[in-house]
Scaffold this motif. Structure first.
Motif, PDB file in Angstrom:
ATOM      1  N   VAL A  53       0.791  -1.422  -0.065  1.00 43.06           N
ATOM      2  CA  VAL A  53      -0.093  -0.079   0.081  1.00 43.06           C
ATOM      3  C   VAL A  53       0.923   1.323  -0.144  1.00 43.06           C
ATOM      4  O   VAL A  53       1.587   1.458   1.041  1.00 43.06           O
ATOM      5  N   SER A  54       0.660   1.864  -1.014  1.00 44.43           N
ATOM      6  CA  SER A  54       1.627   3.009  -1.246  1.00 44.43           C
ATOM      7  C   SER A  54       1.035   4.166  -0.647  1.00 44.43           C
ATOM      8  O   SER A  54      -0.246   4.451  -0.725  1.00 44.43           O
ATOM      9  N   ASP A  55       1.859   5.210  -0.329  1.00 48.29           N
ATOM     10  CA  ASP A  55       1.060   6.690   0.105  1.00 48.29           C
ATOM     11  C   ASP A  55       0.057   6.515   1.270  1.00 48.29           C
ATOM     12  O   ASP A  55      -0.770   7.133   1.216  1.00 48.29           O
ATOM     13  N   ALA A  56       0.475   5.394   1.948  1.00 48.74           N
ATOM     14  CA  ALA A  56      -0.574   5.291   3.318  1.00 48.74           C
ATOM     15  C   ALA A  56      -0.341   6.335   4.058  1.00 48.74           C
ATOM     16  O   ALA A  56       1.004   7.053   4.182  1.00 48.74           O
ATOM     17  N   THR A  57      -1.088   6.627   5.233  1.00 42.59           N
ATOM     18  CA  THR A  57      -0.864   7.683   6.129  1.00 42.59           C
ATOM     19  C   THR A  57      -0.908   6.811   7.656  1.00 42.59           C
ATOM     20  O   THR A  57      -1.489   5.993   8.160  1.00 42.59           O
ATOM     21  N   CYS A  58       0.263   7.473   8.245  1.00 41.80           N
ATOM     22  CA  CYS A  58       0.328   7.182   9.837  1.00 41.80           C
ATOM     23  C   CYS A  58      -0.558   8.123  10.540  1.00 41.80           C
ATOM     24  O   CYS A  58      -0.208   9.529  10.497  1.00 41.80           O
ATOM     25  N   THR A  59      -1.286   7.514  11.418  1.00 35.29           N
ATOM     26  CA  THR A  59      -2.031   8.345  12.192  1.00 35.29           C
ATOM     27  C   THR A  59      -1.693   8.403  13.734  1.00 35.29           C
ATOM     28  O   THR A  59      -2.691   8.745  14.707  1.00 35.29           O
ATOM     29  N   PHE A  60      -0.568   7.924  14.026  1.00 36.98           N
ATOM     30  CA  PHE A  60      -0.194   7.965  15.367  1.00 36.98           C
ATOM     31  C   PHE A  60      -0.026   9.394  15.952  1.00 36.98           C
ATOM     32  O   PHE A  60      -0.386   9.437  17.179  1.00 36.98           O
ATOM     33  N   CYS A  61       0.693  10.266  15.460  1.00 46.21           N
ATOM     34  CA  CYS A  61       0.855  11.397  15.967  1.00 46.21           C
ATOM     35  C   CYS A  61       0.424  12.486  14.973  1.00 46.21           C
ATOM     36  O   CYS A  61       0.142  12.140  13.884  1.00 46.21           O
ATOM     37  N   GLY A  62       0.634  13.750  15.323  1.00 45.74           N
ATOM     38  CA  GLY A  62      -0.164  14.941  14.653  1.00 45.74           C
ATOM     39  C   GLY A  62       0.760  15.081  13.316  1.00 45.74           C
ATOM     40  O   GLY A  62       0.065  15.999  12.317  1.00 45.74           O
ATOM     41  N   CYS A  63       1.722  14.542  13.187  1.00 43.29           N
ATOM     42  CA  CYS A  63       2.567  14.701  11.876  1.00 43.29           C
ATOM     43  C   CYS A  63       1.861  14.240  10.799  1.00 43.29           C
ATOM     44  O   CYS A  63       2.098  14.765   9.512  1.00 43.29           O
ATOM     45  N   VAL A  64       1.060  13.172  11.048  1.00 42.30           N
ATOM     46  CA  VAL A  64       0.157  12.358  10.045  1.00 42.30           C
ATOM     47  C   VAL A  64       0.922  12.324   8.836  1.00 42.30           C
ATOM     48  O   VAL A  64       0.684  12.633   7.447  1.00 42.30           O
TER      49      VAL A  64
END
Ligand code: SF4
Length: 454
Positions: A25-36
């Motif tokens: 999965v390319s260009d997925a988003t990390c939602t762990f911190c506010g940097c997203v």
């Protein structure tokens, strides 16, 4: 078949075959911190993420620790039930409550946040988010003095002077320095770190101090005085040397820093909870936001809060679009009223006021005060969470939900108020927060229209 007839395998045939259910999965988003961070490349094998290219150590932990929980889809008083039964029970609780509160919302999609606000409006409740226990003071300050703002992209491309105040991005937002602020080469800062001056203001020497050119170790609880001393210097006023006794920082150092701030082409103050949750709270945020405004007499300056949870900025935006206020909003009179302290969840629970709670993607039983936790345990609550959190354990109705960004699509806001789409890695057997909230809202409306209403 003779041995001579056997064709040797080709190199391609000898190469290890990918599992049938392996995908990237390319260009997925990390939602762990506010940097997203939205440049993740995830390798997914079945229901497991096995590689997370570009993720920092916190992002890797977020992706790798995610697995489908072996839990019922919903429970009532701990008894496994179907989603349908739980929707009815949740609607019953919310419709019969006299003072319901909706809380959490910072770790879910904007689409789910919007439905949560709508439910609260239909039942005349109070809606509040985790902002009330982190950057709530900044939310109040924005309303008082405004915000000179920009995107993280502008900081990356333009900022040649950075002040990190009351935060430790090296550990709390590990890619902030490298992706957005300190290190990257930008259009007007082509040499990256060499083109930038960095100041860290904090009460202790954290790992971030090593990355700064100036580390100002201020005395605890003196942020307000320091911000006002800088404001005075920005305006060319005289500051007494005794400022060192109050803040721990010599006047000469402050003058030197102010000289650099005035000479900068583009400056940014990025402030954390070390500023907003210490003595002064919202007036500290007001002072720093005002300092950024003052600096625009000389050159371009902005000030932005460093937000923690993945979509806490989305929660602020959604609650603001829909009610006009960012958190701690009471809708009981049919119109929104904003009063932090009165309608912020930790306070109203500690006073024993709410009689029902809808908690979405948050775990107040792990971090609220003891009186607030005791009251939450006493009242009826509906909890949506992918995990069996401490709050889910005491819920009257608990829904197991899928994880935003990993299992469900939607929209989140980065800490600079830029909306980012989510590209999920794999499906979950559990419903999303949005689907659960929508089903509860539908039942509430059906019953209200049929006459069973508050
Ligand atoms: S900095 Fe934050 S959003 Fe980016 S990869 Fe690390 S934890 Fe995820």
């Amino acid at each position: 078949m003779s041995i001579a007839e056997i064709t040797p395998p080709t190199t391609t045939e000898l190469a290890p075959k990918p599992a049938a259910d392996l995908k990237i999965v390319s260009d997925a988003t990390c939602t762990f911190c506010g940097c997203v961070c939205d440049d993740m490349e995830l390798t997914v094998e079945g229901n497991k993420i096995t590689k997370a290219k570009n993720a920092c150590v916190l992002g890797k932990a977020w992706f790798f620790n995610h697995h489908i929980e072996d839990r019922p889809e919903a429970t009532i008083e701990g008894r496994p039930v179907s989603y349908e039964e739980a929707f009815d029970a949740a609607a019953d609780i919310l419709l019969s409550a006299r003072y319901p509160v909706t809380y959490g919302l910072s770790d879910t999609t904007c689409e789910a946040q919007r439905v949560a606000v709508a439910i609260t409006d239909w039942i005349g409740g109070t809606v509040d988010t985790t902002t009330s226990v982190c950057h709530g003071p900044s939310g109040m300050a924005f309303q008082a003095v405004g915000e000179v703002t920009c995107s993280l992209g502008e900081i990356k491309n333009r900022a040649d002077f950075l002040i990190f105040w009351g935060g430790n991005p090296a550990e709390s937002h590990p890619r902030h320095f490298t992706k957005y602020s300190l290190m990257p080469e930008g259009e007007f800062v082509p040499n990256g770190r060499k083109d930038r001056t960095a100041v860290l203001i904090d009460v202790r020497k954290t790992k971030s101090a090593k990355a700064a050119d100036y580390f100002l170790q201020i005395k605890p609880r003196s942020d307000f005085e320091l911000a006002w001393a800088l404001r005075a210097l920005a305006k060319g006023l005289t500051v007494e040397p005794s400022i060192e006794e109050v803040t721990g920082i010599p006047l000469k150092t402050l003058e030197e820093v102010m000289g650099g701030m005035k000479r900068a082409k583009f400056g940014a103050i990025l402030f954390g909870m070390g500023l907003t949750m210490t003595r002064g709270k919202h007036i500290n945020s007001e002072a720093v936001l005002s300092l950024a405004r003052d600096m625009n007499q000389h050159t371009r300056w902005v000030a932005k809060p460093m937000r923690g949870h993945g979509n806490v900025t989305g929660a602020d935006n959604v609650v603001s679009w829909t009610t006009g206020y960012p958190f701690g909003v009471n809708l009981n009179r049919g119109y929104p009223r904003f009063n932090p302290g009165e309608w912020t969840t930790s306070d109203l629970l500690a006073r024993g006021e709410a009689d029902a709670a809808l908690i979405v993607a948050s775990d107040p039983m792990s971090n609220f005060s003891q009186p607030a936790r005791d009251h939450l345990r006493r009242i009826k609550s509906i909890v949506l969470d992918p995990k069996l959190s401490e709050t889910a354990k005491v819920a009257t109705v608990a829904f197991t939900t899928s994880v935003y960004g990993i299992n469900t699509a939607g929209t989140v806001y980065r800490m600079d108020d830029v909306p980012i789409p989510l590209r999920p890695a794999f499906d979950s057997p559990f419903k999303s927060d949005f689907e659960v909230l929508k089903a509860i809202e539908t039942r509430i409306r059906q019953r209200q229209l049929a006459g069973q209403s508050r």
